[in-house]
Design an enzyme around this catalytic site. Sequence first.
Site, short mmCIF file in Angstrom:
data_model
loop_
_atom_site.label_atom_id
_atom_site.label_comp_id
_atom_site.label_asym_id
_atom_site.label_seq_id
_atom_site.Cartn_x
_atom_site.Cartn_y
_atom_site.Cartn_z
N LYS A 92 0.82 -1.21 0.00
CA LYS A 92 0.00 0.00 0.00
C LYS A 92 0.86 1.26 0.00
CE LYS A 92 -4.31 -1.75 1.96
NZ LYS A 92 -5.10 -1.53 0.74
N SER A 114 -9.66 -2.60 5.31
CA SER A 114 -10.41 -3.03 6.48
C SER A 114 -9.68 -2.73 7.78
CB SER A 114 -10.72 -4.53 6.40
OG SER A 114 -9.52 -5.26 6.24
N HIS A 135 -14.77 1.80 3.06
CA HIS A 135 -14.73 0.35 3.26
C HIS A 135 -16.01 -0.26 2.71
CE1 HIS A 135 -14.52 -3.21 6.30
NE2 HIS A 135 -14.15 -3.56 5.09
N ASN A 138 -18.45 -6.79 0.84
CA ASN A 138 -18.65 -7.73 -0.25
C ASN A 138 -19.94 -8.54 -0.04
OD1 ASN A 138 -17.87 -9.04 -2.63
ND2 ASN A 138 -16.70 -10.59 -1.54
#
Length: 278
Positions: A92, A114, A135, A138
């Site tokens: 990241k 997350s 965030h 799914n």
Amino acid sequence: MAVVGAGTIGRSVAHALATTGHHVLLLDTTDQLLDQSIRQLRRDLRFERLLGQVQDRDDAEVLRRIEPTTDYARLAQAGFVIENTTEDWDVKREVYQQLDQLCAPGVVFAANTSCVPITRLAAQTTRPEQVLGMHFMNPVPVKPVVEMVRGFHTSPETVARARALLAAMGKEGVLVEDSPGFVANRVMMLAVNEAAYLVHEHVAEPAEVDRIFTSCFGHPMGMLATADLIGLDTVLLSIEQLHDRFADSKYRPCPLLRRMVDAGHLGRKSGQGFFTYT
């Protein structure tokens, strides 16, 4: 729109954006990963139609709105970036440094993470006021709410732009402050980890653990099936982040999770996790 990372969640974000009229640059490191993502997206669109979730939608047009690419230079065209790379700090950090160099000055960076602190990600850029967390849960297209995370420097204007994007996607944002795991994963990952310990300690089999939650508490999906959907590698990274940030033994990752990840049993995406998928 640019979506960085074409894995399970990145593909799902691109899906939700394209079905609400947005043109999406979908970036990943190899053409093979992008091809797999687009193939799965076609299956996802067909599955929605089989379930009767859509009526008047041109699936071919949805796919035309998604442009897969490995060329990070294309980010110069983006007006808003949603980053979905692995929950690995070294990955990241490099991504945010690249984004900062390549994107226009006014572009917002939304971290679909997350557990990684938003303030820490923002510090890798020269525009920390334009970085926030978004965030997405799914599967993204059917979830009506997104956990928005305000970093130390996140400006009200950035929050407003993110809310406007979510509204255009038919979603709402719940704004929380920057803290390890935020709200959703600080609670859920602890529950998933404990569910894994129950299997590890032979208290119950995965099906019995999940049945308690679906039958007794009315959860649409049990903890272990949820872990398989997220990906056990992502779950393990998230729990490790919580353990590292809080230095609290209650977040100690279950040894069974580590063993399953080492074995390549990652859940739905590998075909085998706590349950078997064909």
